[in-house]
Every structure is written in structure tokens, then in C-alpha cells.
Scaffold this active site. Structure first.
Site, short mmCIF file in Angstrom:
data_model
loop_
_atom_site.label_atom_id
_atom_site.label_comp_id
_atom_site.label_asym_id
_atom_site.label_seq_id
_atom_site.Cartn_x
_atom_site.Cartn_y
_atom_site.Cartn_z
N HIS A 120 0.84 -1.20 0.00
CA HIS A 120 0.00 0.00 0.00
C HIS A 120 0.87 1.24 0.00
O HIS A 120 1.89 1.30 0.67
CB HIS A 120 -0.98 0.02 1.17
CG HIS A 120 -0.37 -0.12 2.53
ND1 HIS A 120 0.16 -1.29 3.01
CD2 HIS A 120 -0.22 0.79 3.52
CE1 HIS A 120 0.61 -1.11 4.24
NE2 HIS A 120 0.39 0.15 4.57
N HIS B 149 0.89 5.22 0.88
CA HIS B 149 0.21 6.26 1.65
C HIS B 149 0.33 7.56 0.88
O HIS B 149 1.44 8.05 0.66
CB HIS B 149 0.89 6.46 3.01
CG HIS B 149 0.81 5.31 3.94
ND1 HIS B 149 -0.10 5.25 4.97
CD2 HIS B 149 1.54 4.17 4.01
CE1 HIS B 149 0.06 4.13 5.64
NE2 HIS B 149 1.06 3.46 5.08
#
Length: 118
Positions: free
Chosen positions: A104, A106
């Protein structure tokens, strides 16, 4: 790489089993607001397929990291932070602060960012 893992929080978000405030969806990625935001804009951009971290996705040479960065740029424009600047962070490994072991990025913005981070 497996397509999904039943024990992975982000795989469960992708599957619609866990609710999330989704801001953008594509064929290979999903983006949603972080539940513990560290900036006025804090969006996680994740692949639909399970990769444990950025290194694993990079090794696969699928262009997925490029797609995540492209999507983050589109979100930054939609959120009104592209012109003022934003940060895109990939934590890889627990010592770097990774707590969910599903790749992921950010996307952080809407306030000044200090250097060095951490």
C-alpha cells in the site's frame, strides 16, 4: 504472489468484506481513506492482488507500482493537493513501519511535510 489471502485486512477490503471509505477504484487498484489519518488527506492506494510489500511487487515487473503512483497523482488532483505538493510513502518491512503486509502507498497531503520523516 497469490491473488488474495483470507487473513489479510486489505484483501478483505478489496473483497467488500470490510467497509472502507473508497475514493477511487480501478481494474487493478483500490484507494480508500486511512482510518488513522496523519494528514488532512491520507489515502491508501492498494493493489487488488496480494503482494506483501513494494519489493515483491517490483520483482514481479507487472507495472503495478507505476499504476499505484499514477492513481495517487489522480487522487491528489481530485483532492486539490497536487499543486501544493504531496507525499507518497511505501513502508516495506516492520522496521520501516509496515503493519499491514499487503502493498500500500500512503498518499499524504494538505499540510506541510517535514524532512526527514519518521
Amino acid at each position: 504472489m497469490s491473488v488474495s489471502r483470507p487473513d489479510c485486512l486489505f484483501c478483505r477490503i478489496v473483497a467488500g468484506e470490510v467497509p472502507a471509505d473508497v475514493v477511487r477504484e480501478g481494474e487493478r487498484v483500490v484507494a480508500f481513506r486511512d482510518v488513522n489519518p496523519q494528514a488532512p488527506t491520507h489515502v491508501l492506494v492498494i493493489p487488488r492482488d496480494h503482494y506483501p510489500d513494494a519489493a515483491a511487487a517490483g520483482a514481479a515487473r507487472s507495472g503495478l507500482l507505476d499504476e499505484i503512483v499514477r492513481e495517487a497523482g489522480e487522487i491528489a488532483r481530485a483532492e486539490g493537493i497536487a499543486e501544493t505538493g504531496y507525499r507518497l510513502v511505501f513502508n516495506t518491512g516492520s522496521a520501516a513501519g509496515q503493519t499491514v503486509f499487503h502493498l500500500h502507498g500512503h498518499l499524504l497531503g494538505g499540510r506541510g511535510m517535514e524532512w526527514p520523516p519518521g
